[in-house]
Enzyme design. Sequence first.
Site, PDB file in Angstrom:
ATOM      1  N   HIS A  47       1.016  -1.191  -0.176  1.00 41.33           N
ATOM      2  CA  HIS A  47      -0.108  -0.148   0.100  1.00 41.33           C
ATOM      3  C   HIS A  47       0.644   1.479  -0.461  1.00 41.33           C
ATOM      4  O   HIS A  47       2.040   1.216   0.565  1.00 41.33           O
ATOM      5  CB  HIS A  47      -1.269   0.262   1.070  1.00 41.33           C
ATOM      6  CG  HIS A  47      -0.057  -0.431   2.531  1.00 41.33           C
ATOM      7  ND1 HIS A  47       0.045  -1.310   3.388  1.00 41.33           N
ATOM      8  CD2 HIS A  47      -0.212   0.883   3.451  1.00 41.33           C
ATOM      9  CE1 HIS A  47       0.486  -1.010   4.060  1.00 41.33           C
ATOM     10  NE2 HIS A  47       0.515  -0.153   4.597  1.00 41.33           N
TER      11      HIS A  47
ATOM     12  N   HIS B 105       0.904   5.221   0.905  1.00 44.52           N
ATOM     13  CA  HIS B 105       0.223   6.405   1.895  1.00 44.52           C
ATOM     14  C   HIS B 105       0.137   7.507   1.034  1.00 44.52           C
ATOM     15  O   HIS B 105       0.907   8.108   0.574  1.00 44.52           O
ATOM     16  CB  HIS B 105       1.047   6.360   2.715  1.00 44.52           C
ATOM     17  CG  HIS B 105       1.654   5.175   4.502  1.00 44.52           C
ATOM     18  ND1 HIS B 105       0.124   5.672   5.271  1.00 44.52           N
ATOM     19  CD2 HIS B 105       1.794   4.230   4.414  1.00 44.52           C
ATOM     20  CE1 HIS B 105       0.105   4.414   5.772  1.00 44.52           C
ATOM     21  NE2 HIS B 105       1.380   3.766   5.261  1.00 44.52           N
TER      22      HIS B 105
HETATM   23  P1  AMP Z   1       2.166   0.460   7.534  1.00 48.48           P
HETATM   24  O1  AMP Z   1       2.788   1.291   8.613  1.00 48.48           O
HETATM   25  O2  AMP Z   1       2.594   0.959   6.117  1.00 48.48           O
HETATM   26  O3  AMP Z   1       1.586  -0.828   6.981  1.00 48.48           O
HETATM   27  O4  AMP Z   1       0.442   1.023   7.338  1.00 48.48           O
HETATM   28  C1  AMP Z   1      -0.175   0.674   7.915  1.00 48.48           C
HETATM   29  C2  AMP Z   1      -1.907   1.468   7.728  1.00 48.48           C
HETATM   30  O5  AMP Z   1      -2.928   0.665   7.989  1.00 48.48           O
HETATM   31  C3  AMP Z   1      -1.424   2.426   9.403  1.00 48.48           C
HETATM   32  O6  AMP Z   1      -1.683   3.917   9.102  1.00 48.48           O
HETATM   33  C4  AMP Z   1      -3.274   1.635   9.592  1.00 48.48           C
HETATM   34  O7  AMP Z   1      -3.728   3.408  10.417  1.00 48.48           O
HETATM   35  C5  AMP Z   1      -3.829   1.567   8.637  1.00 48.48           C
HETATM   36  N1  AMP Z   1      -4.978   0.564   8.730  1.00 48.48           N
HETATM   37  C6  AMP Z   1      -5.052  -0.343   9.544  1.00 48.48           C
HETATM   38  N2  AMP Z   1      -6.216  -1.224   9.510  1.00 48.48           N
HETATM   39  C7  AMP Z   1      -6.960  -0.031   9.179  1.00 48.48           C
HETATM   40  C8  AMP Z   1      -8.316  -0.224   8.195  1.00 48.48           C
HETATM   41  N3  AMP Z   1      -9.237  -1.291   8.808  1.00 48.48           N
HETATM   42  N4  AMP Z   1      -8.386   0.879   7.175  1.00 48.48           N
HETATM   43  C9  AMP Z   1      -8.136   1.582   6.820  1.00 48.48           C
HETATM   44  N5  AMP Z   1      -6.303   1.788   7.191  1.00 48.48           N
HETATM   45  C10 AMP Z   1      -6.331   1.043   8.644  1.00 48.48           C
END
Ligand code: AMP
Length: 138
Positions: A98, A100
């Site tokens: 993903h 951001h």
């Molecule tokens: P990363 O640290 O790059 O793996 O980021 C994962 C991101 O996913 C974090 O910013 C979380 O807040 C986000 N996240 C986790 N679960 C969900 C969810 N159900 N819906 C939206 N965002 C999520």
Amino acid sequence: MTSIFTKIVNGEIPSAKVYEDDLTLAFLDINPASLGHTLVICKPELPSLLDLSPDLLLATTRTTQLVARALMAALEPDGFNILQNNGSAAGQVVFHYHVHIIPRWNSDRVLTPWHPGSASPSDLRDTAALIAAQVSKE
Ligand code: AMP
């Protein structure tokens, strides 16, 4: 194990969706760093940048640009960061690729800049040579 993002793709858990096509999905981060913080994912559950095919990488990048443009028009931030974590050492928590998109407003202090290090010209040359030698094998 099915990732939380695959569950979103499959509609098993809700999300605040902003865009979807055959290969990608964009939705708001549940714990936003700033207003409009959006995640762009590829639908296939692949852990990191290293695992994506060129087509999937292109699709995800196109969606990132599309959503970033829309977000700039809708929320009018002063700028935005693109952040993409690979591996727990880099802060990755969800092991489903993903990107951001983090809208930024002047002086918001949402992200802390890294501390600039130093390297001699020969250090830089040596490190570049190590990486370049691997690039030629890719
Ligand atoms: P990363 O640290 O790059 O793996 O980021 C994962 C991101 O996913 C974090 O910013 C979380 O807040 C986000 N996240 C986790 N679960 C969900 C969810 N159900 N819906 C939206 N965002 C999520």
